[in-house]
Design a protein around this motif. Sequence first.
Motif, PDB file in Angstrom:
ATOM      1  N   VAL A 108       0.245  -3.600 -10.223  1.00 13.37           N
ATOM      2  CA  VAL A 108      -0.671  -3.412  -9.085  1.00 13.37           C
ATOM      3  C   VAL A 108      -1.530  -4.663  -8.894  1.00 13.37           C
ATOM      4  CG1 VAL A 108      -2.625  -2.068  -8.180  1.00 13.37           C
ATOM      5  CG2 VAL A 108      -0.714  -0.905  -9.323  1.00 13.37           C
ATOM      6  N   TRP A 109      -2.323  -5.000  -9.900  1.00 17.39           N
ATOM      7  CA  TRP A 109      -3.190  -6.182  -9.847  1.00 17.39           C
ATOM      8  C   TRP A 109      -3.657  -6.501 -11.250  1.00 17.39           C
ATOM      9  CZ3 TRP A 109      -9.049  -6.201  -8.778  1.00 17.39           C
ATOM     10  CH2 TRP A 109      -9.533  -7.524  -8.704  1.00 17.39           C
ATOM     11  N   PRO A 115      -3.201  -9.733  -6.134  1.00 17.61           N
ATOM     12  CA  PRO A 115      -2.739  -8.338  -6.121  1.00 17.61           C
ATOM     13  C   PRO A 115      -1.329  -8.233  -5.556  1.00 17.61           C
ATOM     14  CG  PRO A 115      -4.353  -8.724  -4.378  1.00 17.61           C
ATOM     15  CD  PRO A 115      -4.341  -9.954  -5.232  1.00 17.61           C
ATOM     16  N   ASN A 119      -3.115  -2.395  -0.540  1.00 18.61           N
ATOM     17  CA  ASN A 119      -3.807  -1.145  -0.851  1.00 18.61           C
ATOM     18  C   ASN A 119      -2.769  -0.090  -1.240  1.00 18.61           C
ATOM     19  OD1 ASN A 119      -2.659  -0.324   1.640  1.00 18.61           O
ATOM     20  ND2 ASN A 119      -4.525  -0.905   2.744  1.00 18.61           N
ATOM     21  N   LYS A 120      -3.205   1.113  -1.491  1.00 12.68           N
ATOM     22  CA  LYS A 120      -2.297   2.174  -1.909  1.00 12.68           C
ATOM     23  C   LYS A 120      -1.281   2.512  -0.817  1.00 12.68           C
ATOM     24  CE  LYS A 120      -5.753   4.141  -5.010  1.00 12.68           C
ATOM     25  NZ  LYS A 120      -6.768   5.200  -5.193  1.00 12.68           N
ATOM     26  N   TYR A 140       0.015   4.919 -11.534  1.00  8.58           N
ATOM     27  CA  TYR A 140      -0.582   4.118 -10.470  1.00  8.58           C
ATOM     28  C   TYR A 140      -2.006   4.581 -10.151  1.00  8.58           C
ATOM     29  CZ  TYR A 140       3.599   1.420  -9.506  1.00  8.58           C
ATOM     30  OH  TYR A 140       4.653   0.529  -9.608  1.00  8.58           O
ATOM     31  N   TRP A 145      -7.402  -0.919  -8.000  1.00  8.60           N
ATOM     32  CA  TRP A 145      -6.793  -1.464  -6.778  1.00  8.60           C
ATOM     33  C   TRP A 145      -7.727  -2.487  -6.151  1.00  8.60           C
ATOM     34  CZ3 TRP A 145      -1.915  -0.106  -4.823  1.00  8.60           C
ATOM     35  CH2 TRP A 145      -1.240   0.854  -5.598  1.00  8.60           C
TER      36      TRP A 145
END
Length: 228
Positions: A108-109, A115, A119-120, A140, A145
């Motif tokens: 994810v990051w 990143p 975003n999600k 996740y 995030w």
Amino acid sequence: MNSNHRILFAGDPHGNFEPLIKAVRKCRPEAVVLLGDYDLERPLECYLEPIIGLTEIWWIAGNHDFQSPGKYHNLFHSSLADNSLHLRVQEIAGVRIAGLGGIFLGRVWYPPGRPKWINKRHFLNSQKPGPRDDSLSLKYQSAIWHDEFEALKGLKADILVTHEAPSSHRFGFAAIGDLAAAMGARNIFHGHLHENYSNTIRRHIRVVGVADQTVSDLAGNLVDVDDE
């Protein structure tokens, strides 16, 4: 009452809440903040029943709290679910406290890298065509995030509580210190790495690492519960 005892910070309990309970009985704080990794086999309130009503209880989640549906449910669907500090600022005992739960996840990051996803929604939309579950897996959900992290910078706080560590620890992340600086926080309390220490990072931000099954006060002093 010792003014440094008005808020206590509890390191990762990993199923053992007795040190926190003893610390509350000894210090009678206005509030406690739990720093993640609870390993709950029952809802959180079952473990904390002896101190419910004696003090306010606030918390952030750690990586262990996403390891199984049961652990997740016993935290996020407990009677204390609304007391999560994740991605918000709450005035507690006269102090503005901000929370950041979860961990940095490479998929994810993982700072200082860029990143992987905006975003999600960007992540969910990238998944293979076919029947799509519009929710994130627990793995996740445990991730920090980037967009939510950046939005938190727009808030102001006196203390930042995190599961991950800032650069004061050899396994920490400078991004956590950058977040505290942007929010105007002068103190960071974190769990996760099972070490008690106090250090200072740039901008004169004080960092307190709270080890598993130990409790710190506002000054970064460990609460001795052996004589409770």
